[in-house]
Write a protein that holds these residues in place. Structure first.
Motif, PDB file in Angstrom:
ATOM      1  N   ALA A  92       0.834  -1.205   0.000  1.00 42.86           N
ATOM      2  CA  ALA A  92       0.000   0.000   0.000  1.00 42.86           C
ATOM      3  C   ALA A  92       0.867   1.253   0.000  1.00 42.86           C
ATOM      4  CB  ALA A  92      -0.915   0.000   1.224  1.00 42.86           C
ATOM      5  N   ASN A  93       0.799   2.035  -1.073  1.00 39.76           N
ATOM      6  CA  ASN A  93       1.486   3.320  -1.170  1.00 39.76           C
ATOM      7  C   ASN A  93       0.450   4.396  -1.462  1.00 39.76           C
ATOM      8  OD1 ASN A  93       4.354   2.796  -0.838  1.00 39.76           O
ATOM      9  ND2 ASN A  93       4.166   1.560  -2.686  1.00 39.76           N
ATOM     10  N   LYS A  94       0.090   5.130  -0.446  1.00 38.10           N
ATOM     11  CA  LYS A  94      -0.954   6.138  -0.606  1.00 38.10           C
ATOM     12  C   LYS A  94      -0.419   7.412  -1.242  1.00 38.10           C
ATOM     13  CE  LYS A  94      -4.641   8.464   1.976  1.00 38.10           C
ATOM     14  NZ  LYS A  94      -5.707   7.920   1.118  1.00 38.10           N
ATOM     15  N   PHE A  95       0.872   7.686  -1.022  1.00 31.36           N
ATOM     16  CA  PHE A  95       1.438   8.951  -1.489  1.00 31.36           C
ATOM     17  C   PHE A  95       2.446   8.709  -2.609  1.00 31.36           C
ATOM     18  CE2 PHE A  95       0.179   9.440   2.914  1.00 31.36           C
ATOM     19  CZ  PHE A  95      -0.615  10.579   2.867  1.00 31.36           C
ATOM     20  N   ASN A  96       2.446   9.577  -3.578  1.00 35.37           N
ATOM     21  CA  ASN A  96       3.329   9.477  -4.742  1.00 35.37           C
ATOM     22  C   ASN A  96       4.740   9.924  -4.371  1.00 35.37           C
ATOM     23  OD1 ASN A  96       4.553   9.442  -7.203  1.00 35.37           O
ATOM     24  ND2 ASN A  96       3.046  10.730  -8.240  1.00 35.37           N
ATOM     25  N   ALA A 106       6.325  12.348   1.281  1.00 31.56           N
ATOM     26  CA  ALA A 106       5.648  11.153   0.780  1.00 31.56           C
ATOM     27  C   ALA A 106       6.139   9.897   1.497  1.00 31.56           C
ATOM     28  CB  ALA A 106       5.865  11.023  -0.725  1.00 31.56           C
ATOM     29  N   ILE A 107       7.456   9.821   1.715  1.00 33.38           N
ATOM     30  CA  ILE A 107       8.020   8.654   2.410  1.00 33.38           C
ATOM     31  C   ILE A 107       7.468   8.566   3.828  1.00 33.38           C
ATOM     32  CG2 ILE A 107      10.134   7.674   3.373  1.00 33.38           C
ATOM     33  CD1 ILE A 107      11.612   8.717   0.918  1.00 33.38           C
ATOM     34  N   PHE A 108       7.435   9.711   4.516  1.00 31.84           N
ATOM     35  CA  PHE A 108       6.898   9.729   5.878  1.00 31.84           C
ATOM     36  C   PHE A 108       5.407   9.391   5.872  1.00 31.84           C
ATOM     37  CE2 PHE A 108       4.818  12.043   9.381  1.00 31.84           C
ATOM     38  CZ  PHE A 108       5.441  11.420  10.454  1.00 31.84           C
ATOM     39  N   GLY A 109       4.694   9.945   4.889  1.00 30.91           N
ATOM     40  CA  GLY A 109       3.260   9.674   4.787  1.00 30.91           C
ATOM     41  C   GLY A 109       2.976   8.207   4.554  1.00 30.91           C
ATOM     42  N   ASN A 110       3.775   7.582   3.702  1.00 29.08           N
ATOM     43  CA  ASN A 110       3.594   6.153   3.442  1.00 29.08           C
ATOM     44  C   ASN A 110       3.925   5.314   4.670  1.00 29.08           C
ATOM     45  OD1 ASN A 110       2.634   6.122   0.790  1.00 29.08           O
ATOM     46  ND2 ASN A 110       4.691   6.407  -0.046  1.00 29.08           N
ATOM     47  N   TYR A 111       4.937   5.750   5.423  1.00 30.02           N
ATOM     48  CA  TYR A 111       5.302   5.029   6.653  1.00 30.02           C
ATOM     49  C   TYR A 111       4.141   5.051   7.641  1.00 30.02           C
ATOM     50  CZ  TYR A 111       7.479   4.082  11.160  1.00 30.02           C
ATOM     51  OH  TYR A 111       7.766   3.567  12.404  1.00 30.02           O
ATOM     52  N   VAL A 112       3.554   6.230   7.828  1.00 32.85           N
ATOM     53  CA  VAL A 112       2.418   6.363   8.741  1.00 32.85           C
ATOM     54  C   VAL A 112       1.230   5.557   8.231  1.00 32.85           C
ATOM     55  CG1 VAL A 112       0.744   7.975   9.729  1.00 32.85           C
ATOM     56  CG2 VAL A 112       3.162   8.618   9.575  1.00 32.85           C
TER      57      VAL A 112
END
Length: 208
Positions: A92-96, A106-112
């Motif tokens: 699941a990758n919500k952010f580009n 984006a990396i932080f957003g995907n981690y969360v």
């Protein structure tokens, strides 16, 4: 035969709260042919392992075997389900992350997002199951210690096929364990023990 090393883990050290309810639930598990976790989510492999240790200490060999068997079953259920949650959420990758300007965000957003995904997956799969386990108990399962107790308890009531299989399974991951090497040698010397009794109980069907 050499007995397994004494463990300091005891049932009372794990069972906190409504002891009577949990004990009754575990006794129910022992009388049913069901996977422990889906039917009784509050009873974990740690609790059943501790109950098995108490049964071993009290020389209740049959109960020891049942508790250890259920503990192993539940440990597999928990670890395999947790791995499934992680696999699903890793995809699941919500952010580009293709835009350099927004890369760190984006990396932080995907981690969360993935952390929340795993948390929700665990809540769905495990429901009310406790999520904190003793590092000592987890290490015991990683080293296949329940099979060590299981084989000795099986030996005590002359269930040699079960004892041989459990001992063999333990030895495959603990090849330098001299006590288990001697146990295997002893089992092989028994006329009622056949070569086909020595099977790897940890082997998955697709591995055979």
């Amino acid at each position: 035969m050499a007995a397994p090393e004494n463990s300091k883990i005891r049932w009372r050290s794990v069972c906190i709260g409504k002891i009577t309810v949990i004990v009754c639930t575990i006794l129910t598990i022992l009388t049913q042919k069901c996977s422990a976790l889906p039917d009784f989510p509050s009873v974990t492999y740690e609790m059943m392992y501790s109950a098995g240790l108490d049964a071993y200490s009290n020389q209740k060999w049959s109960d020891c075997m049942k508790f250890m068997s259920r503990a192993i079953e539940d440990y597999h259920f928990y670890t395999e389900t947790l791995a499934e949650c992680r696999r699903l959420c890793t995809k699941a990758n919500k952010f580009n992350t293709q835009k350099p300007v927004d890369m760190q965000l984006a990396i932080f957003g995907n981690y969360v997002y993935k952390s929340n995904c795993i948390r929700k997956c665990k809540m769905t799969k495990f429901k009310t199951r406790p999520d904190n386990y003793s590092a000592e108990v987890d290490e015991a399962f990683e080293n296949l210690k329940p099979y060590d107790y299981y084989q000795l308890c099986a030996f005590k009531i002359q269930l040699y096929q079960h004892a041989a299989a459990a001992a063999y399974t333990f030895l495959l991951s603990n090849k330098d364990n001299e006590a288990m090497q001697k146990n295997i040698h002893y089992y092989r010397s028994l006329p009622q023990v056949k070569d086909e009794f020595f099977v790897n109980l940890e082997e998955k069907p697709y591995q055979t």
